[in-house]
Design a protein around this motif. Structure first.
Motif, PDB file in Angstrom:
ATOM      1  N   GLU A 164       0.792  -1.212   0.139  1.00 38.05           N
ATOM      2  CA  GLU A 164       0.055   0.054  -0.103  1.00 38.05           C
ATOM      3  C   GLU A 164       0.996   1.404   0.014  1.00 38.05           C
ATOM      4  OE1 GLU A 164      -2.236  -3.368   1.518  1.00 38.05           O
ATOM      5  OE2 GLU A 164      -0.132  -2.534   1.948  1.00 38.05           O
ATOM      6  N   ARG A 165       2.162   1.236   0.697  1.00 35.26           N
ATOM      7  CA  ARG A 165       2.689   2.425   1.000  1.00 35.26           C
ATOM      8  C   ARG A 165       3.390   2.886  -0.527  1.00 35.26           C
ATOM      9  NH1 ARG A 165       8.242   2.619   2.487  1.00 35.26           N
ATOM     10  NH2 ARG A 165       8.054   0.501   3.329  1.00 35.26           N
ATOM     11  N   LEU A 198       2.525   1.666  -3.396  1.00 35.07           N
ATOM     12  CA  LEU A 198       1.285   2.103  -4.364  1.00 35.07           C
ATOM     13  C   LEU A 198       0.950   3.634  -4.147  1.00 35.07           C
ATOM     14  CD1 LEU A 198      -0.796   1.227  -6.671  1.00 35.07           C
ATOM     15  CD2 LEU A 198      -2.190   0.667  -4.896  1.00 35.07           C
ATOM     16  N   GLU A 199       0.906   4.232  -3.201  1.00 30.04           N
ATOM     17  CA  GLU A 199       0.500   5.620  -2.862  1.00 30.04           C
ATOM     18  C   GLU A 199       1.691   6.362  -3.209  1.00 30.04           C
ATOM     19  OE1 GLU A 199      -0.756   8.409   0.877  1.00 30.04           O
ATOM     20  OE2 GLU A 199      -0.302   6.484   1.166  1.00 30.04           O
ATOM     21  N   GLN A 200       2.983   6.188  -2.900  1.00 27.59           N
ATOM     22  CA  GLN A 200       4.060   6.935  -3.600  1.00 27.59           C
ATOM     23  C   GLN A 200       3.981   6.782  -5.056  1.00 27.59           C
ATOM     24  OE1 GLN A 200       7.264   5.463  -1.365  1.00 27.59           O
ATOM     25  NE2 GLN A 200       6.562   6.152   0.739  1.00 27.59           N
ATOM     26  N   ALA A 201       3.939   5.727  -5.538  1.00 33.29           N
ATOM     27  CA  ALA A 201       3.988   5.654  -6.905  1.00 33.29           C
ATOM     28  C   ALA A 201       2.754   6.460  -7.735  1.00 33.29           C
ATOM     29  CB  ALA A 201       4.016   4.174  -7.404  1.00 33.29           C
ATOM     30  N   GLU A 202       1.807   6.361  -7.305  1.00 31.75           N
ATOM     31  CA  GLU A 202       0.587   7.118  -7.655  1.00 31.75           C
ATOM     32  C   GLU A 202       0.680   8.673  -7.613  1.00 31.75           C
ATOM     33  OE1 GLU A 202      -3.247   4.063  -7.079  1.00 31.75           O
ATOM     34  OE2 GLU A 202      -2.647   5.498  -5.530  1.00 31.75           O
ATOM     35  N   GLU A 203       1.467   8.873  -6.666  1.00 36.22           N
ATOM     36  CA  GLU A 203       1.771  10.647  -6.439  1.00 36.22           C
ATOM     37  C   GLU A 203       2.732  10.970  -7.431  1.00 36.22           C
ATOM     38  OE1 GLU A 203       3.154  10.952  -2.357  1.00 36.22           O
ATOM     39  OE2 GLU A 203       0.929  10.914  -1.579  1.00 36.22           O
ATOM     40  N   ARG A 204       3.890  10.115  -7.564  1.00 35.37           N
ATOM     41  CA  ARG A 204       4.959  10.439  -8.345  1.00 35.37           C
ATOM     42  C   ARG A 204       4.331  10.469  -9.837  1.00 35.37           C
ATOM     43  NH1 ARG A 204      10.753   8.568  -6.501  1.00 35.37           N
ATOM     44  NH2 ARG A 204      10.314   8.986  -4.301  1.00 35.37           N
ATOM     45  N   LEU A 205       3.584   9.811 -10.335  1.00 39.02           N
ATOM     46  CA  LEU A 205       3.009   9.530 -11.524  1.00 39.02           C
ATOM     47  C   LEU A 205       2.342  10.958 -11.753  1.00 39.02           C
ATOM     48  CD1 LEU A 205       1.960   5.979 -12.312  1.00 39.02           C
ATOM     49  CD2 LEU A 205       3.888   7.147 -13.510  1.00 39.02           C
ATOM     50  N   ALA A 206       1.412  11.099 -11.173  1.00 41.38           N
ATOM     51  CA  ALA A 206       0.478  12.478 -11.077  1.00 41.38           C
ATOM     52  C   ALA A 206       1.371  13.505 -11.059  1.00 41.38           C
ATOM     53  CB  ALA A 206      -0.500  12.237  -9.746  1.00 41.38           C
ATOM     54  N   LEU A 207       2.433  13.733 -10.391  1.00 40.43           N
ATOM     55  CA  LEU A 207       3.304  14.852 -10.528  1.00 40.43           C
ATOM     56  C   LEU A 207       4.343  15.092 -11.427  1.00 40.43           C
ATOM     57  CD1 LEU A 207       4.206  15.226  -6.623  1.00 40.43           C
ATOM     58  CD2 LEU A 207       2.478  16.663  -7.983  1.00 40.43           C
ATOM     59  N   HIS A 208       4.960  14.070 -11.742  1.00 42.22           N
ATOM     60  CA  HIS A 208       6.253  13.792 -12.780  1.00 42.22           C
ATOM     61  C   HIS A 208       5.785  12.948 -14.012  1.00 42.22           C
ATOM     62  CE1 HIS A 208       7.966  16.057  -9.666  1.00 42.22           C
ATOM     63  NE2 HIS A 208       8.101  15.040  -8.623  1.00 42.22           N
ATOM     64  N   GLY A 209       5.030  11.953 -13.741  1.00 40.15           N
ATOM     65  CA  GLY A 209       4.786  11.238 -14.995  1.00 40.15           C
ATOM     66  C   GLY A 209       5.784  10.199 -15.110  1.00 40.15           C
ATOM     67  N   VAL A 210       6.559   9.849 -14.368  1.00 41.32           N
ATOM     68  CA  VAL A 210       7.640   8.987 -14.002  1.00 41.32           C
ATOM     69  C   VAL A 210       7.942   8.077 -12.885  1.00 41.32           C
ATOM     70  CG1 VAL A 210       9.917   8.021 -14.922  1.00 41.32           C
ATOM     71  CG2 VAL A 210       8.896  10.094 -16.102  1.00 41.32           C
ATOM     72  N   VAL A 211       7.804   6.786 -12.733  1.00 36.92           N
ATOM     73  CA  VAL A 211       8.268   6.169 -11.513  1.00 36.92           C
ATOM     74  C   VAL A 211       8.974   5.065 -11.815  1.00 36.92           C
ATOM     75  CG1 VAL A 211       6.197   4.836 -11.372  1.00 36.92           C
ATOM     76  CG2 VAL A 211       7.299   5.356  -9.358  1.00 36.92           C
ATOM     77  N   ALA A 212       9.811   4.682 -10.959  1.00 38.27           N
ATOM     78  CA  ALA A 212      10.886   3.385 -11.220  1.00 38.27           C
ATOM     79  C   ALA A 212      10.567   2.449  -9.998  1.00 38.27           C
ATOM     80  CB  ALA A 212      12.276   3.828 -11.257  1.00 38.27           C
ATOM     81  N   ILE A 213      10.466   1.168 -10.232  1.00 39.51           N
ATOM     82  CA  ILE A 213      10.173   0.340  -9.119  1.00 39.51           C
ATOM     83  C   ILE A 213      11.384  -0.691  -9.177  1.00 39.51           C
ATOM     84  CG2 ILE A 213       8.345  -1.433  -8.201  1.00 39.51           C
ATOM     85  CD1 ILE A 213       6.308  -0.085 -10.065  1.00 39.51           C
ATOM     86  N   THR A 214      11.746  -0.812  -7.964  1.00 38.18           N
ATOM     87  CA  THR A 214      13.132  -1.989  -7.750  1.00 38.18           C
ATOM     88  C   THR A 214      12.781  -2.624  -6.867  1.00 38.18           C
ATOM     89  OG1 THR A 214      14.345  -0.426  -6.437  1.00 38.18           O
ATOM     90  CG2 THR A 214      14.673  -0.019  -8.754  1.00 38.18           C
ATOM     91  N   GLY A 215      13.490  -3.785  -6.985  1.00 38.55           N
ATOM     92  CA  GLY A 215      13.341  -4.929  -5.845  1.00 38.55           C
ATOM     93  C   GLY A 215      13.978  -6.364  -6.409  1.00 38.55           C
TER      94      GLY A 215
END
Length: 316
Positions: free
Chosen positions: A33-34, A36-53
């Motif tokens: 959940e944490r 997902l919330e951060q990714a949605e915020e970054r997409l809304a603000l900047h249009g780019v998000v990177a996920i690692t793991g």
């Protein structure tokens, strides 16, 4: 414009379906959940998000959840070294949705590709970006498996795409990048790496699936799976609540593979010397590596996980 002799005609856009389907998002997405919330915020603000793991940590599941909310124009691109081996190959794959969304531009790109004079990649990239900007709806591009890109030109192309999207604030084009590792230039867009699931999340997941586990069973599953969602999902099958050993987790992973993937694992486990793999098998090998069933090191043949080798011996 000079044309190459015997050039093939441009493909008919109406016969293509470039907006590729993406993996079904897990229901529910627990323990993320944490992120997902951060990714949605970054997409809304900047249009780019990177996920690692780590492999099996749920990168693709999180990206698929984000993609579901980004419909209708979604293009899911899984990176394979054999398919996306150069900047030209990657740009073609990035531009593929234009065959449906902007067929005139797609036709022009096809003609440029056939000309005797090689047009610079930067020129073709600008054409692609301009085409995406002219489309009414926002397009979301998902690049999964970014660590598989070994070509410096292809990596530079991805970085240029992300920087362009960020400058525009994701107005008409958005990017979701997923991978075990990121090029340094993309770390600015990265979320905190996905952490293993904890006991509370595993217990909640099992309960949601109608398979409540007691504290000892949750602890056993956490140990066997290392908290990786992929391994947890493999174990949370009906009638497994009292048999959550590491061997069961591996067996469930094996059962969920396609017949071609199972056969490749068996061949690798039984091979006395490194086998010669076909193009299709090399693509399958990448997926098996992501599932921790096979390990590849530079200059060495594929190494099958010991648990799989033991499983193959039981198959006769």
């Amino acid at each position: 414009m000079s044309r190459r002799p015997n050039a093939l005609p441009a493909p008919a856009a109406t016969n293509l379906n470039p907006l590729t389907p993406f993996p079904p998002p897990p229901e529910p997405l627990i323990g993320r959940e944490r992120w997902l919330e951060q990714a949605e915020e970054r997409l809304a603000l900047h249009g780019v998000v990177a996920i690692t793991g780590l492999s099996g940590s749920g990168k693709s599941a999180l990206a698929a959840t984000l993609a579901r909310a980004a419909q209708p124009n979604i293009h899911w691109l899984t990176i394979y070294p054999e398919v996306s081996s150069s900047s030209d190959d990657l740009l073609f794959q990035v531009a593929l949705p234009l065959a449906q969304l902007a067929p005139d531009t797609w036709h022009s790109l096809h003609l440029l590709h056939q000309t005797v004079r090689a047009y610079p990649l930067s020129v073709r990239l600008q054409i692609v970006l301009a085409a995406y900007s002219s489309i009414a709806n926002t397009t979301t591009l998902i690049l999964d498996g970014i660590e598989q890109l070994n070509d410096p030109g292809a990596l530079a192309l991805v970085c240029a795409l992300c920087d362009h999207v960020a400058r525009k604030g994701g107005a008409k084009l958005r990017m979701i990048i997923a991978g075990r590792e990121l090029p340094y230039a993309l770390t600015r867009y990265a979320l905190e790496p996905l952490a293993p699931l904890d006991a509370t999340s595993i217990s909640a997941w099992a309960t949601q699936l109608g398979q409540p586990l007691d504290e000892a069973e949750v602890s056993q599953l956490l140990t066997a799976s290392a908290g990786l969602p992929g391994a947890v999902a493999a174990a949370l099958q009906p009638n497994l609540a009292t048999h959550l050993s590491a061997d069961i987790v591996i067996w469930q992973q094996f059962r969920q593979l396609s017949p071609a993937e199972q056969q490749l694992l068996i061949e690798l486990a039984r091979a006395a010397s490194p086998p010669t793999l076909s193009f299709e098998q090399r693509i399958l090998l990448t997926r098996l590596e992501e599932l921790h069933l096979v390990t590849r090191r530079s200059g060495a043949p594929p190494e099958v996980a010991p648990q799989i080798q033991a499983l193959v011996r039981t198959l006769g």
